[in-house]
Design a protein around this motif. Structure first.
Motif, PDB file in Angstrom:
ATOM      1  N   ALA A  86      -0.526   9.032   0.992  1.00  0.00           N
ATOM      2  CA  ALA A  86      -2.136   8.052   0.858  1.00  0.00           C
ATOM      3  C   ALA A  86      -2.883   9.020   1.930  1.00  0.00           C
ATOM      4  CB  ALA A  86      -2.062   6.775   1.603  1.00  0.00           C
ATOM      5  N   LYS A  87      -2.936   8.839   3.291  1.00  0.00           N
ATOM      6  CA  LYS A  87      -3.420  10.096   4.124  1.00  0.00           C
ATOM      7  C   LYS A  87      -3.491  11.395   3.576  1.00  0.00           C
ATOM      8  CE  LYS A  87      -3.989  11.533   8.332  1.00  0.00           C
ATOM      9  NZ  LYS A  87      -3.865  12.586   8.726  1.00  0.00           N
ATOM     10  N   SER A  90      -6.074  11.730   0.379  1.00  0.00           N
ATOM     11  CA  SER A  90      -7.438  12.535   0.760  1.00  0.00           C
ATOM     12  C   SER A  90      -7.837  12.975   0.887  1.00  0.00           C
ATOM     13  CB  SER A  90      -7.454  10.442   1.125  1.00  0.00           C
ATOM     14  OG  SER A  90      -6.968  10.889   2.842  1.00  0.00           O
ATOM     15  N   GLU A  91      -6.967  13.530   1.873  1.00  0.00           N
ATOM     16  CA  GLU A  91      -7.365  15.480   2.511  1.00  0.00           C
ATOM     17  C   GLU A  91      -7.802  16.335   1.077  1.00  0.00           C
ATOM     18  OE1 GLU A  91      -5.331  15.497   5.784  1.00  0.00           O
ATOM     19  OE2 GLU A  91      -6.237  13.803   7.009  1.00  0.00           O
ATOM     20  N   ALA A  93      -5.279  16.213  -2.319  1.00  0.00           N
ATOM     21  CA  ALA A  93      -3.768  15.962  -2.932  1.00  0.00           C
ATOM     22  C   ALA A  93      -3.575  17.043  -3.903  1.00  0.00           C
ATOM     23  CB  ALA A  93      -5.116  14.757  -3.821  1.00  0.00           C
TER      24      ALA A  93
END
Length: 468
Positions: A86-87, A90-91, A93
């Motif tokens: 997820a991290k 979010s930065e 993809a």
């Protein structure tokens, strides 16, 4: 309470779920029969996993004895891996590695180069294992063209070995029935005997003698085809199809000598074998040989993201570093930044929890537990290494007679998958070659899980004797 004791009965099952109905009408499953799956025989819907266990949409708990598909090394429900995904998403993809890179892809390439044996320092990312094998063959062909040996294009692999479904990888695969519907395939695939000691009783259980004989067949094939035409020999350290076929380290040492003598690349296909399945990052290390190319996938991310790789030696990359040279090959999703970030976290997790050490500490106990089943008339052989084992089923234990086509249909296709799952164990009945049941649990498994697998297998195989 074991999964066998906890299993639900058909009378307790709730109505078919919406997911099962939708799958029966619209999902084209892989390697599966689809006839009649929207009626009384619904497609199982797996909804949740935690550690060694899975649950379906009817609340039925099943022990995962196959790590999904030889994939989920760290076990199910690892929230930290999901959080890393997820991290990263979010930065950033997505961005390709077609002339560019991302921090996770670059860092993972360096990490894999350090883990791989010898000077296998160059990492080509793919989406999965079949693509990695496909890439290895294409590299081998272009490598020899760049070296002025354009006739070297053939690949030698072993009988009943599975190396993937793309047309090139399928041509390397040694399973005629799997290939016949898609022929003609890429030309150049040739087969040699495998190392199934149980099916070679003439060696009297002497694995070293079988290994010498089988290695000699590889050199015989190279000489017969002509060394000037053979580009690569592709082997798995432990062969999957046919049922976890092992070989002594001397066999692989001999292959290394043969390939060096005839200027042939040695490819270790570790799509299943790598990342702890045998207690090492790469199984070739355990079996004492350094290949020119390794193919890998599956356990690299523990299944928390799709990713594969071909890892090549400095010798192999050398002609590709010449001015103006390109390897005209790639995949949209190869080196995907989310999957690469997950792979890095997964490798950290496995190192921190010493999952490789767990395999080495318990592989003997796993094998010994499964060998208890040798008292059943239907069990002919138990073989394997690490957390990768097969139970070969036979019609006659004294003669080692296997099952005919009709018996295989009843046993392998119709009875065992549903019976094992219903009794609380997900594993793999297979008859590509002889009839086997394969076990490859997550690397977190211990004696309690080994015992539960043995109990469910004993119950199911005892009942299976009436089927054939």
């Amino acid at each position: 309470m074991t999964a066998l004791e906890d299993r639900s009965t058909a009378a307790d099952d709730p109505p078919m779920s919406a997911a099962a109905q939708a799958a029966g009408k619209h999902l084209w499953m892989h390697f599966a029969r689809m006839h009649g799956r929207d009626g009384a025989n619904p497609i199982p819907v797996i909804t949740r996993g935690e550690g060694m266990n899975l649950w379906d949409d009817r609340g039925h708990r099943v022990l995962d004895g196959l790590a999904g598909l030889f994939v989920v090394q760290a076990g199910h429900g690892r929230r930290e891996l999901a959080e890393v995904a997820a991290k990263q998403a979010s930065e950033l993809a997505y961005f390709p590695v077609w002339g560019y890179t991302t921090p996770p892809a670059a860092e993972l390439a360096e990490r894999l180069a350090h883990l791989a044996p010898g000077d296998l320092n160059r990492v080509f990312f793919t989406s999965g294992g079949g693509e990695a094998v496909e890439s290895a063959w294409k590299v081998a062909k272009q490598y020899f063209k760049l070296r002025g040996k354009p006739a070297k294009h053939k690949v030698i692999s072993r009988m009943t070995a599975y190396h993937g479904t793309p047309h090139g990888a399928l041509a390397i695969t040694g399973l005629p029935a799997m290939k016949q519907d898609f022929e003609p395939l890429a030309p150049g695939g040739f087969r040699v005997p495998n190392t199934n000691l149980y099916r070679h009783p003439e060696f009297g259980g002497d694995a070293e003698a079988l290994g010498r004989w089988a290695a000699d067949r590889v050199e015989e094939a190279i000489l017969f085809e002509g060394p000037g035409t053979v580009a690569a020999v592709v082997v798995e350290p432990v062969q999957n199809s046919g049922g976890c076929l092992t070989a002594p380290a001397s066999y692989f040492a001999r292959l290394r000598e043969i390939c060096d003598r005839h200027d042939v690349l040695l490819v270790s296909d570790e799509v299943i074998n790598a990342f702890g399945r045998h207690g090492h990052a790469f199984a070739c290390t355990k079996f004492g040989f350094t290949p020119d190319i390794v193919t890998c996938a599956k356990g690299m991310t523990s299944g928390y993201g799709p990713l594969g790789a071909m890892i090549a030696s400095e010798k192999v990359i050398e002609p590709f570093l010449e001015p103006g040279v390109t390897f005209p090959h790639g995949y949209t999703w190869g080196g995907h930044p989310v999957s690469a970030a997950v792979a890095l976290a997964n490798l950290d997790l496995m190192e921190r929890e010493d999952l490789y050490g767990n395999v080495l500490a318990h592989e003997q106990a796993f094998g010994d537990t499964l060998r208890r089943l040798l008292d059943l008339p239907i069990v002919g052989d138990v073989r394997g290494d690490g957390y990768f084992w097969a139970i070969e089923l036979v019609k006659d234990k004294d003669t080692r007679e296997t099952f005919d086509a009709a018996e295989r249909e009843r046993l392998v296709k119709q009875y065992l998958p549903g019976a094992l799952f219903g009794n609380g164990l997900y594993c793999r009945p297979d008859d590509r070659g002889d009839v086997v049941v394969q076990l490859a649990p997550p690397l977190i498994a211990g004696q309690a899980e080994f015992d539960e697998m043995e109990q469910i297998l004993r119950h199911t195989l005892t009942e299976a004797q009436a089927v054939v």
